[in-house]
Design a protein around this motif. Sequence first.
Motif, PDB file in Angstrom:
ATOM      1  N   MET A 148      32.679  45.404  42.842  1.00 21.11           N
ATOM      2  CA  MET A 148      32.278  44.259  41.229  1.00 21.11           C
ATOM      3  C   MET A 148      32.635  43.409  41.054  1.00 21.11           C
ATOM      4  SD  MET A 148      35.403  44.289  37.843  1.00 21.11           S
ATOM      5  CE  MET A 148      36.523  42.968  38.388  1.00 21.11           C
ATOM      6  N   ASN A 149      31.279  42.501  41.049  1.00 18.72           N
ATOM      7  CA  ASN A 149      30.587  41.453  40.868  1.00 18.72           C
ATOM      8  C   ASN A 149      32.024  40.909  39.603  1.00 18.72           C
ATOM      9  OD1 ASN A 149      28.742  41.598  42.455  1.00 18.72           O
ATOM     10  ND2 ASN A 149      27.221  42.116  40.692  1.00 18.72           N
ATOM     11  N   ARG A 150      31.913  39.696  40.140  1.00 20.78           N
ATOM     12  CA  ARG A 150      32.731  38.459  39.447  1.00 20.78           C
ATOM     13  C   ARG A 150      31.991  37.999  38.538  1.00 20.78           C
ATOM     14  NH1 ARG A 150      36.329  34.609  42.181  1.00 20.78           N
ATOM     15  NH2 ARG A 150      37.835  34.121  40.800  1.00 20.78           N
ATOM     16  N   THR A 151      32.830  38.289  36.894  1.00 19.12           N
ATOM     17  CA  THR A 151      32.464  37.147  35.964  1.00 19.12           C
ATOM     18  C   THR A 151      32.848  35.770  35.225  1.00 19.12           C
ATOM     19  OG1 THR A 151      34.259  38.247  34.604  1.00 19.12           O
ATOM     20  CG2 THR A 151      31.958  39.855  34.417  1.00 19.12           C
ATOM     21  N   PRO A 152      32.472  35.063  34.921  1.00 13.51           N
ATOM     22  CA  PRO A 152      32.958  33.918  34.915  1.00 13.51           C
ATOM     23  C   PRO A 152      34.437  33.782  33.749  1.00 13.51           C
ATOM     24  CG  PRO A 152      31.292  33.988  33.914  1.00 13.51           C
ATOM     25  CD  PRO A 152      30.719  35.356  34.176  1.00 13.51           C
ATOM     26  N   ASP A 153      34.627  35.168  33.164  1.00 16.08           N
ATOM     27  CA  ASP A 153      36.017  35.174  32.685  1.00 16.08           C
ATOM     28  C   ASP A 153      36.749  35.578  33.586  1.00 16.08           C
ATOM     29  OD1 ASP A 153      35.043  35.250  29.796  1.00 16.08           O
ATOM     30  OD2 ASP A 153      34.754  37.260  29.548  1.00 16.08           O
ATOM     31  N   GLU A 154      36.378  36.747  35.080  1.00 12.49           N
ATOM     32  CA  GLU A 154      36.955  36.766  35.403  1.00 12.49           C
ATOM     33  C   GLU A 154      37.637  35.616  36.412  1.00 12.49           C
ATOM     34  OE1 GLU A 154      38.021  39.546  39.467  1.00 12.49           O
ATOM     35  OE2 GLU A 154      35.630  39.785  38.365  1.00 12.49           O
ATOM     36  N   GLU A 155      36.530  35.212  36.809  1.00 13.45           N
ATOM     37  CA  GLU A 155      37.014  33.077  37.568  1.00 13.45           C
ATOM     38  C   GLU A 155      37.952  32.593  37.158  1.00 13.45           C
ATOM     39  OE1 GLU A 155      32.661  31.640  37.688  1.00 13.45           O
ATOM     40  OE2 GLU A 155      32.725  32.973  39.687  1.00 13.45           O
ATOM     41  N   GLN A 156      37.512  32.749  35.658  1.00 10.62           N
ATOM     42  CA  GLN A 156      39.117  31.345  34.841  1.00 10.62           C
ATOM     43  C   GLN A 156      40.226  32.015  34.750  1.00 10.62           C
ATOM     44  OE1 GLN A 156      37.179  31.544  30.475  1.00 10.62           O
ATOM     45  NE2 GLN A 156      39.781  30.493  29.929  1.00 10.62           N
ATOM     46  N   TRP A 157      40.539  33.463  34.549  1.00  9.33           N
ATOM     47  CA  TRP A 157      41.600  34.149  34.594  1.00  9.33           C
ATOM     48  C   TRP A 157      42.131  33.752  35.772  1.00  9.33           C
ATOM     49  CZ3 TRP A 157      45.222  34.745  30.141  1.00  9.33           C
ATOM     50  CH2 TRP A 157      44.342  34.746  29.403  1.00  9.33           C
ATOM     51  N   ASP A 158      41.204  34.328  37.638  1.00  9.88           N
ATOM     52  CA  ASP A 158      41.427  34.388  38.269  1.00  9.88           C
ATOM     53  C   ASP A 158      42.538  32.731  38.511  1.00  9.88           C
ATOM     54  OD1 ASP A 158      41.383  36.725  39.576  1.00  9.88           O
ATOM     55  OD2 ASP A 158      39.464  36.223  40.676  1.00  9.88           O
ATOM     56  N   ALA A 159      41.860  32.093  38.206  1.00 10.49           N
ATOM     57  CA  ALA A 159      42.318  30.048  38.114  1.00 10.49           C
ATOM     58  C   ALA A 159      43.771  29.791  38.129  1.00 10.49           C
ATOM     59  CB  ALA A 159      40.954  29.418  37.562  1.00 10.49           C
ATOM     60  N   ARG A 160      43.510  30.300  36.536  1.00 11.79           N
ATOM     61  CA  ARG A 160      44.368  30.567  35.979  1.00 11.79           C
ATOM     62  C   ARG A 160      46.188  30.510  36.218  1.00 11.79           C
ATOM     63  NH1 ARG A 160      45.944  31.646  29.496  1.00 11.79           N
ATOM     64  NH2 ARG A 160      47.530  30.558  29.071  1.00 11.79           N
ATOM     65  N   TYR A 161      45.934  31.768  37.029  1.00  6.83           N
ATOM     66  CA  TYR A 161      46.761  32.268  37.769  1.00  6.83           C
ATOM     67  C   TYR A 161      47.588  32.561  38.769  1.00  6.83           C
ATOM     68  CZ  TYR A 161      47.493  36.309  33.439  1.00  6.83           C
ATOM     69  OH  TYR A 161      47.013  37.604  32.343  1.00  6.83           O
ATOM     70  N   GLY A 162      45.850  31.410  39.037  1.00  9.14           N
ATOM     71  CA  GLY A 162      46.359  31.219  40.935  1.00  9.14           C
ATOM     72  C   GLY A 162      46.558  29.319  40.815  1.00  9.14           C
ATOM     73  N   SER A 163      47.178  28.935  39.841  1.00  8.39           N
ATOM     74  CA  SER A 163      47.448  27.739  39.485  1.00  8.39           C
ATOM     75  C   SER A 163      48.384  27.399  39.545  1.00  8.39           C
ATOM     76  CB  SER A 163      46.936  27.060  38.305  1.00  8.39           C
ATOM     77  OG  SER A 163      47.686  27.448  37.509  1.00  8.39           O
ATOM     78  N   GLY A 164      48.842  28.055  40.171  1.00  4.66           N
ATOM     79  CA  GLY A 164      51.027  27.845  40.530  1.00  4.66           C
ATOM     80  C   GLY A 164      51.828  27.947  38.839  1.00  4.66           C
ATOM     81  N   GLY A 165      53.142  28.670  39.879  1.00  4.16           N
ATOM     82  CA  GLY A 165      53.782  28.390  38.600  1.00  4.16           C
ATOM     83  C   GLY A 165      53.701  30.057  37.918  1.00  4.16           C
ATOM     84  N   GLN A 166      54.517  29.952  36.861  1.00  3.75           N
ATOM     85  CA  GLN A 166      54.514  31.568  35.667  1.00  3.75           C
ATOM     86  C   GLN A 166      53.620  31.752  34.516  1.00  3.75           C
ATOM     87  OE1 GLN A 166      57.802  34.218  36.237  1.00  3.75           O
ATOM     88  NE2 GLN A 166      57.702  33.977  33.377  1.00  3.75           N
ATOM     89  N   VAL A 167      53.024  31.885  34.483  1.00  2.00           N
ATOM     90  CA  VAL A 167      51.985  31.606  32.258  1.00  2.00           C
ATOM     91  C   VAL A 167      52.290  32.036  31.990  1.00  2.00           C
ATOM     92  CG1 VAL A 167      49.643  32.477  32.184  1.00  2.00           C
ATOM     93  CG2 VAL A 167      50.093  32.014  34.391  1.00  2.00           C
ATOM     94  N   TRP A 168      53.099  33.648  31.936  1.00  2.00           N
ATOM     95  CA  TRP A 168      53.701  34.276  31.028  1.00  2.00           C
ATOM     96  C   TRP A 168      55.159  34.208  30.942  1.00  2.00           C
ATOM     97  CZ3 TRP A 168      49.908  33.680  28.206  1.00  2.00           C
ATOM     98  CH2 TRP A 168      49.001  34.033  27.873  1.00  2.00           C
ATOM     99  N   SER A 169      56.366  34.694  29.529  1.00  2.00           N
ATOM    100  CA  SER A 169      57.456  34.302  30.060  1.00  2.00           C
ATOM    101  C   SER A 169      58.473  35.520  30.893  1.00  2.00           C
ATOM    102  CB  SER A 169      58.299  34.954  28.575  1.00  2.00           C
ATOM    103  OG  SER A 169      57.748  36.460  28.267  1.00  2.00           O
ATOM    104  N   GLY A 170      57.568  36.351  31.494  1.00  2.00           N
ATOM    105  CA  GLY A 170      58.601  37.441  32.298  1.00  2.00           C
ATOM    106  C   GLY A 170      59.207  38.863  31.505  1.00  2.00           C
ATOM    107  N   SER A 171      59.704  38.063  30.607  1.00  2.00           N
ATOM    108  CA  SER A 171      59.982  39.409  29.091  1.00  2.00           C
ATOM    109  C   SER A 171      58.600  40.353  28.591  1.00  2.00           C
ATOM    110  CB  SER A 171      60.153  38.733  28.333  1.00  2.00           C
ATOM    111  OG  SER A 171      61.163  37.793  28.325  1.00  2.00           O
TER     112      SER A 171
END
Length: 208
Positions: free
Chosen positions: A1-24
């Motif tokens: 699957m070719n990476r879309t701009p949306d995928e690149e954006q979310w990969d960057a967000r999740y890969g920026s370090g730290g937890q994004v959501w609450s975990g609950s």
Amino acid sequence: MNRTPDEEQWDARYGSGGQVWSGSPNPLLVETAQELTPGVALEIGAGEGADAIWLAEQGWTVHAVDLSSVALTSAASHAEAAGVADRIEWMHRDVEAWIPPAATYDLVTVHFLHLPNERREKVFRSLGETVAPGGTLLIVGHHPSDLNAGVRRPSGEGLLFTPESVAELFDSSVWEPVACEARPRDATTQDGRPTTVHDSLFRASRMG
């Protein structure tokens, strides 16, 4: 699957370090699933895995879909730590391009998928087709009134939606509505003040 701009954006967000959501797990998912007999669930927008892991802990078999492979790697690690990895299949999919299997799932859950109107409606209709007869569709999103609540929300035109607009997508001869409401909850504004936001809640059972 070719990476879309949306995928690149979310990969960057999740890969920026730290937890994004609450975990609950999302409260409206917990409220819904506690009333159901565990079966096979499809979760869209799995993120770091909190909803899928909670469902698996309740006895569900879960197919958890996300656009971000970075998020899914993190989610799989959390599932291993929770001891439920064998109950979850992590699926790297673009939900706008993916054609899911029809009439397969006892529960389909979609939380906070905010796409422009026509794209969102197409995805929601497609996901409805994946619900097995007698199964449950749960769609939750940010209500448009949140734009006036002082909290951070997607601000593009048509990205937020009402529960009534979701209900209009599903034939009442096929679907039995269980809930269609703007559900209030407490929140905090960006400058630290208490406020109330609303979640657009649509829940329905497929007849048959």
